[in-house]
Enzyme design. Sequence first.
Site, mmCIF file in Angstrom:
data_model
loop_
_atom_site.group_PDB
_atom_site.id
_atom_site.type_symbol
_atom_site.label_atom_id
_atom_site.label_comp_id
_atom_site.label_asym_id
_atom_site.label_seq_id
_atom_site.Cartn_x
_atom_site.Cartn_y
_atom_site.Cartn_z
ATOM 1 N N ASN A 108 1.795 2.913 -2.560
ATOM 2 C CA ASN A 108 1.152 3.825 -3.521
ATOM 3 C C ASN A 108 -0.127 4.409 -2.933
ATOM 4 O OD1 ASN A 108 2.361 4.028 -6.399
ATOM 5 N ND2 ASN A 108 2.750 1.927 -5.744
ATOM 6 N N HIS A 143 0.752 -0.287 -13.583
ATOM 7 C CA HIS A 143 1.531 -1.527 -13.778
ATOM 8 C C HIS A 143 3.009 -1.147 -13.807
ATOM 9 C CE1 HIS A 143 2.253 -5.641 -14.972
ATOM 10 N NE2 HIS A 143 3.075 -5.185 -15.902
ATOM 11 N N GLY A 192 0.791 -1.234 0.000
ATOM 12 C CA GLY A 192 0.000 0.000 0.000
ATOM 13 C C GLY A 192 0.815 1.273 0.000
ATOM 14 N N ASN A 251 -5.510 1.463 -13.328
ATOM 15 C CA ASN A 251 -4.525 0.592 -12.696
ATOM 16 C C ASN A 251 -3.132 1.110 -13.014
ATOM 17 O OD1 ASN A 251 -3.468 -1.840 -11.456
ATOM 18 N ND2 ASN A 251 -2.989 -2.554 -13.527
HETATM 19 C C1 GRF Z 1 3.430 -1.396 -7.437
HETATM 20 O O1 GRF Z 1 4.702 -1.703 -7.964
HETATM 21 C C2 GRF Z 1 2.437 -1.311 -8.555
HETATM 22 O O2 GRF Z 1 2.983 -0.875 -9.776
HETATM 23 C C3 GRF Z 1 1.999 -2.734 -8.707
HETATM 24 O O3 GRF Z 1 1.982 -3.280 -7.402
HETATM 25 C C4 GRF Z 1 2.910 -2.543 -6.607
HETATM 26 C C5 GRF Z 1 2.141 -2.032 -5.419
HETATM 27 O O4 GRF Z 1 3.029 -1.601 -4.463
HETATM 28 N N1 GRF Z 1 0.699 -2.784 -9.312
HETATM 29 P P1 GRF Z 1 2.387 -0.959 -3.117
HETATM 30 O O5 GRF Z 1 1.459 -2.001 -2.518
HETATM 31 O O6 GRF Z 1 1.633 0.279 -3.548
HETATM 32 O O7 GRF Z 1 3.573 -0.647 -2.247
#
Ligand code: GRF
Length: 186
Positions: free
Chosen positions: A13, A103, A11, A101
């Site tokens: 992000n 990626h 989490g 999303n």
């Molecule tokens: C990120 O690298 C994103 O690109 C991918 O999953 C990861 C999530 O990381 N979809 P976090 O849970 O936000 O630390």
Amino acid sequence: KQIVILASGSGSNAENIITYFRQNPLVKVSAVFTNKISAKVLERCDRLEVPSFYFNKVSFTNSDAVVDVLKGLQPDLIVLAGFLWKIPSNIIEAFPNKIINIHPALLPKYGGKGMYGAKVHQAVKENEETETGITIHYVNEHYDEGAIIFQAKTPVEPSDDADAIAEKVHQLEYEHFPKVIEKLLL
Ligand code: GRF
């Protein structure tokens, strides 16, 4: 404007997006949903005082339970930030062009079912790519195939291992994801 985030893992992000919009009175993350009861994102939500919800597979894939809860929140945007399940069509249909999303690679390369996290960066390394990056795209019924909204790149050095690549990609995510969301909403 309301954002709802779906996350399955750490989490970071989600936290970055929540804090980014804290200083913007027009936009807020109203809730975070996860499919992993142990996901670290739940601790982050507690600390950030953001409502968070857990749902299991049956409530996500075989019922309208999650759709109804999401509709109740009236999200202007549903943001997948490290969410690992495919989005079922009833949710896609309920929120057309409102689910995005991120990626951690330059789609269409290194995408698709099972391509997430370290697997992506390992494949980039093994293929001796000279660059990688992030892709932010609309979500449709297939993994990582929706229309691309934004991409950012970073060089890959021969000395970079998968962790070093992951770190460079995370930096791109933290720098760009909130700004791309802001542009979509305002
Ligand atoms: C990120 O690298 C994103 O690109 C991918 O999953 C990861 C999530 O990381 N979809 P976090 O849970 O936000 O630390």
